[in-house]
Write a protein that holds these residues in place. Structure first.
Motif, PDB file in Angstrom:
ATOM      1  N   GLU A  24      39.909  56.724  37.942  1.00 49.98           N
ATOM      2  CA  GLU A  24      39.566  57.775  38.315  1.00 49.98           C
ATOM      3  C   GLU A  24      40.569  58.294  39.574  1.00 49.98           C
ATOM      4  O   GLU A  24      40.891  59.591  39.384  1.00 49.98           O
ATOM      5  N   THR A  25      40.720  57.449  40.282  1.00 50.30           N
ATOM      6  CA  THR A  25      41.241  57.953  41.656  1.00 50.30           C
ATOM      7  C   THR A  25      42.829  57.857  41.362  1.00 50.30           C
ATOM      8  O   THR A  25      43.374  59.003  41.860  1.00 50.30           O
ATOM      9  N   TRP A  26      43.542  57.236  40.454  1.00 52.76           N
ATOM     10  CA  TRP A  26      44.824  57.196  40.324  1.00 52.76           C
ATOM     11  C   TRP A  26      44.924  57.495  38.655  1.00 52.76           C
ATOM     12  O   TRP A  26      44.814  58.701  38.178  1.00 52.76           O
ATOM     13  N   ASN A  27      45.263  56.297  37.804  1.00 57.83           N
ATOM     14  CA  ASN A  27      45.229  56.567  36.416  1.00 57.83           C
ATOM     15  C   ASN A  27      45.080  55.052  35.900  1.00 57.83           C
ATOM     16  O   ASN A  27      44.934  54.078  36.651  1.00 57.83           O
ATOM     17  N   TRP A  28      45.033  55.060  34.653  1.00 57.20           N
ATOM     18  CA  TRP A  28      44.747  53.658  34.103  1.00 57.20           C
ATOM     19  C   TRP A  28      45.717  52.753  34.262  1.00 57.20           C
ATOM     20  O   TRP A  28      45.494  51.644  34.261  1.00 57.20           O
ATOM     21  N   ARG A  29      47.079  53.312  34.692  1.00 57.03           N
ATOM     22  CA  ARG A  29      48.284  52.061  35.036  1.00 57.03           C
ATOM     23  C   ARG A  29      47.809  51.569  36.373  1.00 57.03           C
ATOM     24  O   ARG A  29      48.360  50.338  36.656  1.00 57.03           O
ATOM     25  N   ALA A  30      46.964  52.015  37.129  1.00 57.21           N
ATOM     26  CA  ALA A  30      46.625  51.407  38.394  1.00 57.21           C
ATOM     27  C   ALA A  30      45.558  50.106  38.000  1.00 57.21           C
ATOM     28  O   ALA A  30      45.855  49.232  39.016  1.00 57.21           O
ATOM     29  N   THR A  31      45.084  49.973  37.108  1.00 57.01           N
ATOM     30  CA  THR A  31      44.258  48.766  36.718  1.00 57.01           C
ATOM     31  C   THR A  31      45.141  47.585  36.386  1.00 57.01           C
ATOM     32  O   THR A  31      45.013  46.328  37.032  1.00 57.01           O
ATOM     33  N   PHE A  32      46.234  47.824  35.789  1.00 54.88           N
ATOM     34  CA  PHE A  32      47.263  46.821  35.558  1.00 54.88           C
ATOM     35  C   PHE A  32      48.105  46.607  36.893  1.00 54.88           C
ATOM     36  O   PHE A  32      48.266  45.308  37.224  1.00 54.88           O
ATOM     37  N   CYS A  33      48.275  47.381  37.730  1.00 53.74           N
ATOM     38  CA  CYS A  33      48.804  47.027  38.904  1.00 53.74           C
ATOM     39  C   CYS A  33      47.992  46.312  39.729  1.00 53.74           C
ATOM     40  O   CYS A  33      48.590  45.373  40.574  1.00 53.74           O
ATOM     41  N   PHE A  34      46.490  46.595  39.743  1.00 61.54           N
ATOM     42  CA  PHE A  34      45.943  45.748  40.523  1.00 61.54           C
ATOM     43  C   PHE A  34      45.891  44.384  40.064  1.00 61.54           C
ATOM     44  O   PHE A  34      45.633  43.282  40.540  1.00 61.54           O
ATOM     45  N   MET A  35      45.821  44.180  38.697  1.00 67.14           N
ATOM     46  CA  MET A  35      46.072  42.821  38.175  1.00 67.14           C
ATOM     47  C   MET A  35      47.294  42.028  38.504  1.00 67.14           C
ATOM     48  O   MET A  35      46.954  40.868  38.897  1.00 67.14           O
ATOM     49  N   SER A  36      48.365  42.776  38.755  1.00 67.45           N
ATOM     50  CA  SER A  36      49.668  42.139  39.032  1.00 67.45           C
ATOM     51  C   SER A  36      49.656  41.699  40.628  1.00 67.45           C
ATOM     52  O   SER A  36      49.943  40.473  40.832  1.00 67.45           O
ATOM     53  N   GLY A  37      48.948  42.747  41.222  1.00 67.43           N
ATOM     54  CA  GLY A  37      48.883  42.389  42.793  1.00 67.43           C
ATOM     55  C   GLY A  37      47.838  41.252  43.110  1.00 67.43           C
ATOM     56  O   GLY A  37      48.170  40.347  43.853  1.00 67.43           O
ATOM     57  N   TYR A  38      46.749  41.044  42.677  1.00 66.47           N
ATOM     58  CA  TYR A  38      45.826  39.981  42.631  1.00 66.47           C
ATOM     59  C   TYR A  38      46.492  38.833  41.897  1.00 66.47           C
ATOM     60  O   TYR A  38      46.505  37.751  43.017  1.00 66.47           O
ATOM     61  N   ALA A  39      47.350  38.792  41.052  1.00 66.19           N
ATOM     62  CA  ALA A  39      47.909  37.315  40.604  1.00 66.19           C
ATOM     63  C   ALA A  39      49.227  37.116  41.744  1.00 66.19           C
ATOM     64  O   ALA A  39      49.352  35.956  41.851  1.00 66.19           O
ATOM     65  N   LEU A  40      49.894  38.270  42.173  1.00 67.47           N
ATOM     66  CA  LEU A  40      50.836  37.784  42.971  1.00 67.47           C
ATOM     67  C   LEU A  40      50.057  36.965  44.350  1.00 67.47           C
ATOM     68  O   LEU A  40      50.605  36.150  45.124  1.00 67.47           O
ATOM     69  N   LEU A  41      48.987  37.467  44.952  1.00 72.33           N
ATOM     70  CA  LEU A  41      48.268  36.962  46.022  1.00 72.33           C
ATOM     71  C   LEU A  41      47.796  35.490  45.743  1.00 72.33           C
ATOM     72  O   LEU A  41      48.073  34.704  46.770  1.00 72.33           O
ATOM     73  N   ILE A  42      47.446  35.394  44.733  1.00 70.14           N
ATOM     74  CA  ILE A  42      46.781  33.815  44.295  1.00 70.14           C
ATOM     75  C   ILE A  42      48.162  33.181  44.135  1.00 70.14           C
ATOM     76  O   ILE A  42      47.981  32.053  44.567  1.00 70.14           O
ATOM     77  N   ALA A  43      49.121  33.640  43.447  1.00 69.77           N
ATOM     78  CA  ALA A  43      50.339  32.910  43.455  1.00 69.77           C
ATOM     79  C   ALA A  43      50.941  32.148  44.847  1.00 69.77           C
ATOM     80  O   ALA A  43      51.244  31.031  45.048  1.00 69.77           O
ATOM     81  N   ILE A  44      50.918  33.195  45.676  1.00 75.95           N
ATOM     82  CA  ILE A  44      51.321  32.922  47.235  1.00 75.95           C
ATOM     83  C   ILE A  44      50.543  31.847  47.912  1.00 75.95           C
ATOM     84  O   ILE A  44      50.822  30.716  48.527  1.00 75.95           O
ATOM     85  N   ILE A  45      48.842  31.920  47.630  1.00 79.15           N
ATOM     86  CA  ILE A  45      48.190  31.053  48.268  1.00 79.15           C
ATOM     87  C   ILE A  45      48.208  29.672  47.625  1.00 79.15           C
ATOM     88  O   ILE A  45      48.382  28.501  48.273  1.00 79.15           O
ATOM     89  N   CYS A  46      48.634  29.611  46.216  1.00 73.83           N
ATOM     90  CA  CYS A  46      48.704  28.358  45.299  1.00 73.83           C
ATOM     91  C   CYS A  46      49.939  27.378  45.955  1.00 73.83           C
ATOM     92  O   CYS A  46      49.838  26.350  46.125  1.00 73.83           O
ATOM     93  N   LEU A  47      50.992  28.353  46.269  1.00 70.97           N
ATOM     94  CA  LEU A  47      52.282  27.610  46.569  1.00 70.97           C
ATOM     95  C   LEU A  47      51.980  26.993  48.013  1.00 70.97           C
ATOM     96  O   LEU A  47      52.896  26.095  48.311  1.00 70.97           O
ATOM     97  N   TRP A  48      51.237  27.641  48.744  1.00 71.23           N
ATOM     98  CA  TRP A  48      50.667  27.171  50.109  1.00 71.23           C
ATOM     99  C   TRP A  48      49.898  26.011  50.216  1.00 71.23           C
ATOM    100  O   TRP A  48      49.946  24.854  50.706  1.00 71.23           O
ATOM    101  N   ARG A  49      48.762  25.989  49.428  1.00 77.96           N
ATOM    102  CA  ARG A  49      47.325  25.098  49.270  1.00 77.96           C
ATOM    103  C   ARG A  49      47.428  24.409  48.396  1.00 77.96           C
ATOM    104  O   ARG A  49      46.511  23.604  48.347  1.00 77.96           O
TER     105      ARG A  49
END
Length: 390
Positions: free
Chosen positions: A154-179
């Motif tokens: 509603e704030t942006w559009n449906w594409r933002a939901t997939f951007c959120f998925m991508s951003g979350y996975a990127l954050l977790i990947a960085i944490i996994c490389l470290w920890r």
């Protein structure tokens, strides 16, 4: 001895799977309009994702045993990030379909590695609790993700939901490389060929795995049947509006969350054997109640038995996931992949077959709820009890 990963990492990693299913559901109408496609074509994106998630298990397990859990997790997250980004940029429905297939494969790699990583790192008694916590986290997402997805679309559009998925996975990947440490045992057995059906034989022929994976599959079938039948029963037959449906549907996620985090306490207090018998009894009671209350046109007459069966489901998963993988310390990845295959692909296929039967929706639900008892009774009793009393 390999360092044990923090449990919170396993919980953060497992979120990528339910998130990919639930967060974009509120955006379906917007997606259909934007891509100029019928809503049925948008619904296919879920089917393709689940198919890739289930079938990919058979390859992900051997990869985890050969190359290790951490490399497969990182590779799976990279595939997930790229495919989510492609989905966000899709202009044709066919591109979205393809991206969802690869998103399912990436998720599969992460899920198998998490399940085998837990088996690598903790005792059989401890894994039962951790798998319950994992299931609890998985159940949190259906309750929260649609609200996040609705706000994003509603704030942006449906594409933002997939951007959120991508951003979350990127954050977790960085944490996994470290920890995240590697957990694969040095004595892990893996085939010289990546795709070698012989590597599955020792697992499939193991009575402990057969019994427990069968119960996991049948328990999962209850949840899949509920997801497919609930809209028919609540919205079409009982005429609930979408908001009321969401509240009733989401209430089961809350029940699952509570049951998943209470399951370790129940297992510890009752013991695995009695806790499993109690869980199967709950599913059977739910089957009887849903039939007895079938003439009552109130949502609780349907959802009450669902709450009971969902509690049994959480107990079964906590007990049987850990017990199914317990004998396979040297091939945990392959065993976890087979377990995941039966849990996702097997349960989905079973529900699909049952749906073809000439039965009313509530009768189908009751039939599926009764299957764990049938499996428990038909299986050899010495195997049934020996597994948990050792």
């Amino acid at each position: 001895m390999n360092q044990k990963p923090p449990i919170y990492l396993f919980l953060l990693l497992i979120i990528v799977s339910p998130m990919a299913i639930d967060i974009y559901l509120p955006a379906f109408p917007q997606m259909a309009q934007n891509l100029n496609s019928p809503i049925n074509d948008i619904q296919v994106t879920i089917t393709l994702f689940l198919a890739a998630l289930g079938l990919g298990q058979l390859i992900a397990g051997p990869l985890a045993d050969r190359y290790g859990r951490k490399p497969l997790i990182i590779a799976g997250l990279i595939v997930y990030i790229i495919s989510s980004s492609i989905a966000a940029l899709s202009q044709q429905i066919e591109i979205l379909w393809l991206s969802r297939i690869f998103q399912g494969l990436g998720t599969c790699a992460v899920s198998v590695s998490v399940m085998s990583g837990v088996r690598d790192s903790y005792s059989s008694e401890r894994t039962a609790s951790i798998y319950s916590y994992i299931n609890g986290v998985i159940c949190v997402i259906p309750a929260l993700a649609p609200f996040v997805g609705g706000w994003l679309s509603e704030t942006w559009n449906w594409r933002a939901t997939f951007c959120f998925m991508s951003g979350y996975a990127l954050l977790i990947a960085i944490i996994c490389l470290w920890r995240l440490p590697e957990t694969r045992p040095a004595n892990t057995v893996c085939s010289t060929k990546l795709i070698n059906w012989q590597q599955y034989k020792p697992i499939l022929h193991n009575a402990t795995f057969q019994f427990n994976s069968g119960l996991v599959m049948l328990a999962m079938a209850i949840i899949i049947a509920f997801v497919s039948i609930a809209p028919v029963r609540l919205m079409l037959e009982l005429h609930l509006d979408p908001t009321s449906f969401s509240l009733w549907f989401g209430s089961n996620a809350i029940i699952n969350i509570m049951a998943s985090f209470m399951a370790p306490i129940a297992i510890k207090k009752l013991g695995k054997t009695r806790a499993l018998q109690f869980a199967i009894s709950m599913c059977t009671l739910a089957a009887l109640l849903i039939l007895l209350l079938s003439n009552i046109d109130h949502p609780f007459a349907f959802m009450g038995p669902i709450f009971i069966a969902s509690t049994g489901f959480c107990l079964i998963l906590g007990i049987c996931c850990s017990s199914a993988l317990a004998p396979f310390s040297q091939r945990a990845g392959t065993a976890a992949s087979l377990l995941g295959f039966f849990q996702m692909a097997g349960a989905s296929a079973l529900v699909g077959i049952v749906n073809l039967m000439p039965l009313a929706s509530l009768h189908i639900m009751a039939f599926v709820m009764a299957l764990p008892l049938a499996w428990f009774v038909c299986y050899k009793r010495d195997v049934t009890l020996k597994v948990y009393d050792e």
